[in-house]
Write a protein that holds these residues in place. Structure first.
Motif, PDB file in Angstrom:
ATOM      1  N   LEU A  60       0.831  -1.207   0.000  1.00 39.82           N
ATOM      2  CA  LEU A  60       0.000   0.000   0.000  1.00 39.82           C
ATOM      3  C   LEU A  60       0.863   1.254   0.000  1.00 39.82           C
ATOM      4  CD1 LEU A  60      -3.107  -0.367   2.360  1.00 39.82           C
ATOM      5  CD2 LEU A  60      -3.007  -0.309  -0.138  1.00 39.82           C
ATOM      6  N   GLY A  61       1.960   1.200   0.762  1.00 40.18           N
ATOM      7  CA  GLY A  61       2.891   2.340   0.815  1.00 40.18           C
ATOM      8  C   GLY A  61       3.491   2.610  -0.558  1.00 40.18           C
ATOM      9  N   VAL A  62       3.873   1.535  -1.236  1.00 40.26           N
ATOM     10  CA  VAL A  62       4.443   1.678  -2.580  1.00 40.26           C
ATOM     11  C   VAL A  62       3.425   2.346  -3.502  1.00 40.26           C
ATOM     12  CG1 VAL A  62       5.232   0.419  -4.630  1.00 40.26           C
ATOM     13  CG2 VAL A  62       5.976  -0.324  -2.347  1.00 40.26           C
ATOM     14  N   LEU A  63       2.187   1.824  -3.432  1.00 43.33           N
ATOM     15  CA  LEU A  63       1.123   2.318  -4.303  1.00 43.33           C
ATOM     16  C   LEU A  63       0.831   3.795  -4.035  1.00 43.33           C
ATOM     17  CD1 LEU A  63      -1.003   1.597  -6.399  1.00 43.33           C
ATOM     18  CD2 LEU A  63      -2.436   0.699  -4.560  1.00 43.33           C
ATOM     19  N   GLU A  64       0.708   4.127  -2.742  1.00 49.09           N
ATOM     20  CA  GLU A  64       0.394   5.515  -2.388  1.00 49.09           C
ATOM     21  C   GLU A  64       1.493   6.469  -2.847  1.00 49.09           C
ATOM     22  OE1 GLU A  64      -2.371   4.479   1.514  1.00 49.09           O
ATOM     23  OE2 GLU A  64      -0.278   5.098   1.775  1.00 49.09           O
ATOM     24  N   GLN A  65       2.734   6.064  -2.636  1.00 49.87           N
ATOM     25  CA  GLN A  65       3.835   6.955  -3.017  1.00 49.87           C
ATOM     26  C   GLN A  65       3.966   7.068  -4.535  1.00 49.87           C
ATOM     27  OE1 GLN A  65       7.495   7.122  -0.998  1.00 49.87           O
ATOM     28  NE2 GLN A  65       6.712   6.180   0.880  1.00 49.87           N
ATOM     29  N   LEU A  66       3.691   5.941  -5.199  1.00 55.00           N
ATOM     30  CA  LEU A  66       3.743   5.951  -6.661  1.00 55.00           C
ATOM     31  C   LEU A  66       2.708   6.933  -7.211  1.00 55.00           C
ATOM     32  CD1 LEU A  66       5.292   4.349  -8.887  1.00 55.00           C
ATOM     33  CD2 LEU A  66       3.320   2.796  -8.965  1.00 55.00           C
ATOM     34  N   ARG A  67       1.477   6.857  -6.685  1.00 52.95           N
ATOM     35  CA  ARG A  67       0.409   7.746  -7.165  1.00 52.95           C
ATOM     36  C   ARG A  67       0.680   9.188  -6.757  1.00 52.95           C
ATOM     37  NH1 ARG A  67      -0.379   4.273 -10.521  1.00 52.95           N
ATOM     38  NH2 ARG A  67      -2.052   2.759 -10.433  1.00 52.95           N
ATOM     39  N   ARG A  68       1.209   9.361  -5.555  1.00 53.50           N
ATOM     40  CA  ARG A  68       1.513  10.717  -5.089  1.00 53.50           C
ATOM     41  C   ARG A  68       2.574  11.363  -5.977  1.00 53.50           C
ATOM     42  NH1 ARG A  68       3.082  10.100   0.563  1.00 53.50           N
ATOM     43  NH2 ARG A  68       1.088   9.053   0.793  1.00 53.50           N
ATOM     44  N   GLY A  69       3.456  10.486  -6.499  1.00 56.99           N
ATOM     45  CA  GLY A  69       4.504  10.996  -7.396  1.00 56.99           C
ATOM     46  C   GLY A  69       4.003  11.245  -8.814  1.00 56.99           C
ATOM     47  N   GLY A  70       2.685  11.045  -9.019  1.00 62.29           N
ATOM     48  CA  GLY A  70       2.115  11.349 -10.328  1.00 62.29           C
ATOM     49  C   GLY A  70       2.192  10.210 -11.329  1.00 62.29           C
ATOM     50  N   HIS A  71       2.611   9.020 -10.887  1.00 57.45           N
ATOM     51  CA  HIS A  71       2.726   7.889 -11.814  1.00 57.45           C
ATOM     52  C   HIS A  71       1.389   7.185 -11.956  1.00 57.45           C
ATOM     53  CE1 HIS A  71       7.084   8.224 -12.030  1.00 57.45           C
ATOM     54  NE2 HIS A  71       7.045   8.483 -10.732  1.00 57.45           N
ATOM     55  N   ARG A  72       0.943   7.058 -13.200  1.00 58.65           N
ATOM     56  CA  ARG A  72      -0.363   6.451 -13.474  1.00 58.65           C
ATOM     57  C   ARG A  72      -0.244   5.002 -13.955  1.00 58.65           C
ATOM     58  NH1 ARG A  72      -2.145  10.078 -11.029  1.00 58.65           N
ATOM     59  NH2 ARG A  72      -2.885   8.221  -9.988  1.00 58.65           N
ATOM     60  N   THR A  73       0.942   4.437 -13.869  1.00 54.22           N
ATOM     61  CA  THR A  73       1.149   3.058 -14.314  1.00 54.22           C
ATOM     62  C   THR A  73       0.104   2.134 -13.689  1.00 54.22           C
ATOM     63  OG1 THR A  73       3.485   3.591 -14.115  1.00 54.22           O
ATOM     64  CG2 THR A  73       2.938   1.277 -14.568  1.00 54.22           C
ATOM     65  N   PRO A  74      -0.593   1.310 -14.496  1.00 55.80           N
ATOM     66  CA  PRO A  74      -1.575   0.394 -13.921  1.00 55.80           C
ATOM     67  C   PRO A  74      -0.930  -0.555 -12.905  1.00 55.80           C
ATOM     68  CG  PRO A  74      -1.769   0.433 -16.308  1.00 55.80           C
ATOM     69  CD  PRO A  74      -0.538   1.211 -15.958  1.00 55.80           C
ATOM     70  N   VAL A  75      -1.651  -0.816 -11.800  1.00 59.92           N
ATOM     71  CA  VAL A  75      -1.138  -1.697 -10.743  1.00 59.92           C
ATOM     72  C   VAL A  75      -2.163  -2.788 -10.432  1.00 59.92           C
ATOM     73  CG1 VAL A  75      -0.525  -1.834  -8.285  1.00 59.92           C
ATOM     74  CG2 VAL A  75       0.307   0.086  -9.673  1.00 59.92           C
ATOM     75  N   ILE A  76      -1.700  -4.030 -10.423  1.00 64.73           N
ATOM     76  CA  ILE A  76      -2.515  -5.142  -9.910  1.00 64.73           C
ATOM     77  C   ILE A  76      -1.967  -5.499  -8.534  1.00 64.73           C
ATOM     78  CG2 ILE A  76      -3.211  -7.553 -10.195  1.00 64.73           C
ATOM     79  CD1 ILE A  76      -2.931  -7.228 -13.189  1.00 64.73           C
ATOM     80  N   LEU A  77      -2.823  -5.445  -7.517  1.00 69.50           N
ATOM     81  CA  LEU A  77      -2.402  -5.719  -6.155  1.00 69.50           C
ATOM     82  C   LEU A  77      -2.674  -7.189  -5.815  1.00 69.50           C
ATOM     83  CD1 LEU A  77      -1.321  -3.888  -3.791  1.00 69.50           C
ATOM     84  CD2 LEU A  77      -3.680  -3.824  -2.964  1.00 69.50           C
ATOM     85  N   LEU A  78      -1.681  -7.843  -5.223  1.00 68.30           N
ATOM     86  CA  LEU A  78      -1.864  -9.224  -4.767  1.00 68.30           C
ATOM     87  C   LEU A  78      -2.120  -9.190  -3.266  1.00 68.30           C
ATOM     88  CD1 LEU A  78       1.167 -10.897  -6.623  1.00 68.30           C
ATOM     89  CD2 LEU A  78      -1.165 -10.532  -7.480  1.00 68.30           C
ATOM     90  N   THR A  79      -3.281  -9.698  -2.852  1.00 70.21           N
ATOM     91  CA  THR A  79      -3.617  -9.634  -1.429  1.00 70.21           C
ATOM     92  C   THR A  79      -3.888 -11.029  -0.886  1.00 70.21           C
ATOM     93  OG1 THR A  79      -6.015  -9.470  -1.708  1.00 70.21           O
ATOM     94  CG2 THR A  79      -4.769  -7.429  -1.871  1.00 70.21           C
ATOM     95  N   ALA A  80      -3.900 -11.122   0.450  1.00 69.61           N
ATOM     96  CA  ALA A  80      -4.227 -12.396   1.089  1.00 69.61           C
ATOM     97  C   ALA A  80      -5.737 -12.604   1.025  1.00 69.61           C
ATOM     98  CB  ALA A  80      -3.750 -12.403   2.530  1.00 69.61           C
TER      99      ALA A  80
END
Ligand code: CA
Length: 227
Positions: A60-80
């Motif tokens: 989640l931290g990676v995702l939040e920082q990525l989006r905050r940095g303006g990166h719109r790269t599609p992300v698929i999250l793997l969860t339990a």
């Protein structure tokens, strides 16, 4: 088409990489959040597969920082499996899709394709095969019988025109206009020279020749399996 997998479980990461590479994606791996964020921010990836639970910075931290940095790269999250909150938080944080572990590879690859199609570059458009020849547009790479062939820009563009019209005549006029952006009146000796170099790379090392000359008219890429 370049993908990044951020996953600390090496075995899962390696298996995903192997499976996706067989589908002609280029795949890089990161095994912790900070490295993954760094790579995702700078690596020009078309898609990121991101594990939720990671050492250091979590998914989640990676995702939040990525989006905050303006990166719109599609992300698929793997969860339990049992963590509904993770999925909700993940989607809220800007994930494009999620998969719960354990999942079948076929489901992951279907979601990868769906997302890439949505972001307007599908594998089908990106990769073309004519017989044993493979052209991958996004990486401008060419393979024959699994061997990588290095081409110049012009050679690559000529080959693309031929591959897009298998079994059909591509005229010298087409080549001059579409590859060189010139009118047909212009000196065209350059076509012969460039096609000769292309053949040296694509045809000469192999028993079956794909490029056929139609004298005075142009070239045809011979194909037995027209798409
Ligand atoms: Ca994990």
């Amino acid at each position: 088409m370049k993908l990044l997998i951020i996953e600390d479980e090496r075995k899962i990461a390696d298996n995903l990489k192997k499976g996706l590479e067989e589908l002609h994606y280029r795949v890089d791996l990161a095994h912790d959040g900070n490295t993954g964020l760094e790579m995702a921010s700078n690596g020009n990836y078309q898609l990121v597969i991101l594990d939720r639970m990671l050492p250091g910075l979590d998914g989640l931290g990676v995702l939040e920082q990525l989006r905050r940095g303006g990166h719109r790269t599609p992300v698929i999250l793997l969860t339990a499996l049992d963590r509904i909150n993770d999925r909700v938080n993940g989607l809220q944080a800007g994930a494009d899709d999620y998969l719960t572990k354990p999942f079948a590879f076929a489901e992951l690859s279907a979601r990868v394709e769906a997302i890439l199609r949505r972001s307007s570059l599908s594998v089908a458009q990106d990769v073309r095969h004519v017989d044993d020849l493979t052209v991958i547009y996004s990486s401008q790479s060419v393979q024959r019988q699994g061997q990588t062939i290095e081409l110049t820009q012009k050679e690559f563009r000529i080959l693309c025109l031929l591959v897009e019209n298998p079994g059909r005549l591509v005229t010298r006029k087409d080549l001059v206009q579409k590859v060189w952006g010139l009118t047909f009146e212009t000196e065209t000796n350059v076509i012969d020279v460039t096609v000769r170099r292309l053949r040296q790379k694509v045809d000469d090392p192999f028993p079956v020749k794909l490029i056929r000359t139609v004298r005075g008219a142009g070239y045809i890429l011979e194909s037995n399996n027209k798409p």
